[in-house]
Enzyme design. Sequence first.
Site, PDB file in Angstrom:
ATOM      1  N   ASN A  28     149.737  -6.985 -29.043  1.00 43.27           N
ATOM      2  CA  ASN A  28     150.223  -6.762 -27.677  1.00 43.27           C
ATOM      3  C   ASN A  28     151.336  -5.724 -27.584  1.00 43.27           C
ATOM      4  OD1 ASN A  28     148.486  -8.850 -27.155  1.00 43.27           O
ATOM      5  ND2 ASN A  28     149.940 -10.064 -25.976  1.00 43.27           N
ATOM      6  N   TYR A  52     186.227  -1.408 -15.227  1.00 45.70           N
ATOM      7  CA  TYR A  52     186.531  -2.692 -14.598  1.00 45.70           C
ATOM      8  C   TYR A  52     187.522  -2.433 -13.473  1.00 45.70           C
ATOM      9  CZ  TYR A  52     186.651  -7.740 -14.274  1.00 45.70           C
ATOM     10  OH  TYR A  52     186.539  -9.032 -13.818  1.00 45.70           O
ATOM     11  N   LYS A  73     160.780 -10.777 -28.598  1.00 44.07           N
ATOM     12  CA  LYS A  73     160.105 -10.002 -27.556  1.00 44.07           C
ATOM     13  C   LYS A  73     161.080  -9.023 -26.900  1.00 44.07           C
ATOM     14  CE  LYS A  73     156.055  -9.933 -25.308  1.00 44.07           C
ATOM     15  NZ  LYS A  73     154.721 -10.158 -25.845  1.00 44.07           N
ATOM     16  N   ALA A  94     138.362 -19.761 -22.916  1.00 41.35           N
ATOM     17  CA  ALA A  94     138.452 -19.526 -21.476  1.00 41.35           C
ATOM     18  C   ALA A  94     139.801 -19.978 -20.944  1.00 41.35           C
ATOM     19  CB  ALA A  94     137.313 -20.242 -20.753  1.00 41.35           C
ATOM     20  N   GLU A 117     155.862 -15.406 -20.835  1.00 38.50           N
ATOM     21  CA  GLU A 117     155.481 -15.488 -22.241  1.00 38.50           C
ATOM     22  C   GLU A 117     155.283 -16.938 -22.668  1.00 38.50           C
ATOM     23  OE1 GLU A 117     154.669 -13.394 -25.820  1.00 38.50           O
ATOM     24  OE2 GLU A 117     155.187 -12.621 -23.843  1.00 38.50           O
ATOM     25  N   ASP A 153     150.638 -12.783 -22.502  1.00 42.50           N
ATOM     26  CA  ASP A 153     149.591 -13.453 -23.279  1.00 42.50           C
ATOM     27  C   ASP A 153     148.219 -13.245 -22.646  1.00 42.50           C
ATOM     28  OD1 ASP A 153     151.418 -14.691 -25.176  1.00 42.50           O
ATOM     29  OD2 ASP A 153     152.050 -15.923 -23.499  1.00 42.50           O
TER      30      ASP A 153
END
Length: 399
Positions: free
Chosen positions: A331, A49, A104, A205, A146, A172
Site C-alpha cells: 500500500n 509565540y 503509518k 469479500a 486504518e 486497507d
Amino acid sequence: MSIDAIAATDNSAATALSEAEIFDAHQGGKLSIASTVPLSNKRDLSIAYTPGVAEVSRAIHAKPELARTLTWAERLVVVVSDGTAVLGLGNIGASASLPVMEGKSALFKTFGDLDSIPLVLNTTDVDEIVETLVRLRPSFGAVNLEDISAPRCFELEEKLIEALDCPVMHDDQHGTAVVALAALTNAAKVTGRELDSLRVVVSGAGAAGIAVAEILLAAGITDVVLLDSRGVINSARTDHAADQASKKADIAGRSNPRRVEGGPAEALAGADVFIGVSSSKLDEEHLALMNQDAIVFALSNPDPEVLPEVAVKYAAVVATGRSDFPNQINNVLAFPGIFRGALDAGARRITPAMKLAAAYAIAELAAEDLSADYIVPSPLDPRVAPAVTAAVAAAVEAE
C-alpha cells in the site's frame, strides 16, 4: 535519511530481523515533533509565540480560510484506528494498534512529505468516531482510516465523507485496490492479455476484497467473481451475514456476469486471475483449473493463500504482500501520493477517478522493464510518490 539513500542502502531481508532490534527501534515510539522556526533568542520567541502569534490568530479569526496557509492543519493527515483489525492480529484494541499507526505516520512523512499523527480511539461505535473527528476537524486536513474491521469500516468511511469537508480514505480498502490494479495492468501485458478481457476471481469479500472488485469494475473489467467463506457471491444467494448483506448484495448485482455458483472450484474454472485478500487457503487442485499462463496475487499476510513456489507451477505471474518474494503489492506505493495529490490540489474528496489515476501512474513506472518478476516498482523507488501525486492532482483538476 532520504528515500534515495534508503533505496540505495537497503539490502537486508525481513527474515534477518531480530527481536532485540525491533524492540530497540520502538523504544519511546517512532515519532517526534520538530519546530520549523528558530527559537534561539527573545526575538524568535516573540515571532513564533507571544506577542507575534496573536497577530496570526486575529487574522485567522477575521478570515478563517487563512488557517490553510498559516497553520499546519491543512497539510496534516490523521491516521485513525479503533484497533479492531490490526495487520493479521485482529481486534487487539487501540493501545496495541498505536505502534502500527505511528509507523503509518512515519511513512506519510518519508514518502509523501506530509505531516501525520496517529489517533487511536477507545471506541468501536461508528457514530462516536464520526463525532470525535468532526469535533477535531479544525486540527487536521485529511483522514486516513486504518485497521478498522468490516463491515463497520464501510459505514464509517461513508459517514465521514459526508460529515467532513476533507479527503477521507480507508487505506486497507482503497490502497490495496489501487496497487492491485496497477499490478494487474502490468501482469496482463506480461501475459499478452487485454485488461478488459480478464476473468478475475477475488477471494475475500471484506473491506479489501470489495474495494478490489470495485476498482476492477471501474477499470473496465466486467468478469469479476467474488468468493466469501460460503462460496461465490451472486444475486441468487440469500445467506449473506446480515451485517454485510447490503454491501455484498450491491456488488453481486454488478459483478459475476456469467452467474457462476458454487465454491472455489467453480469460480476458478477457466479464470485468468486469482486475487486473494482473505485468510482462506487456495488448494493446488483449484489452481490447476485456471487458464494457461494464469496470474496469481496471493496477498494475505504474513501467510499467502498459496506459496509462490506452488503457484508458479500453474501461473506465469505471481505476486504477494511480502517483501521477501518478487512483486510485492504494498500500500505504501499508493497512499502517500494519493493524499499528497489530493491536498496539493485542494480536493475535498478522494474519488474513483483519482484512485484509477494513481493505479495507472504506479503501473507506468514499471512499464519499461516489465517481466514476470517485476510488475510494480519497489516501495522504496523514489519516483513513486511524486508520480502518484502528480497523477492524482491532475485527476482533481480534470474533475
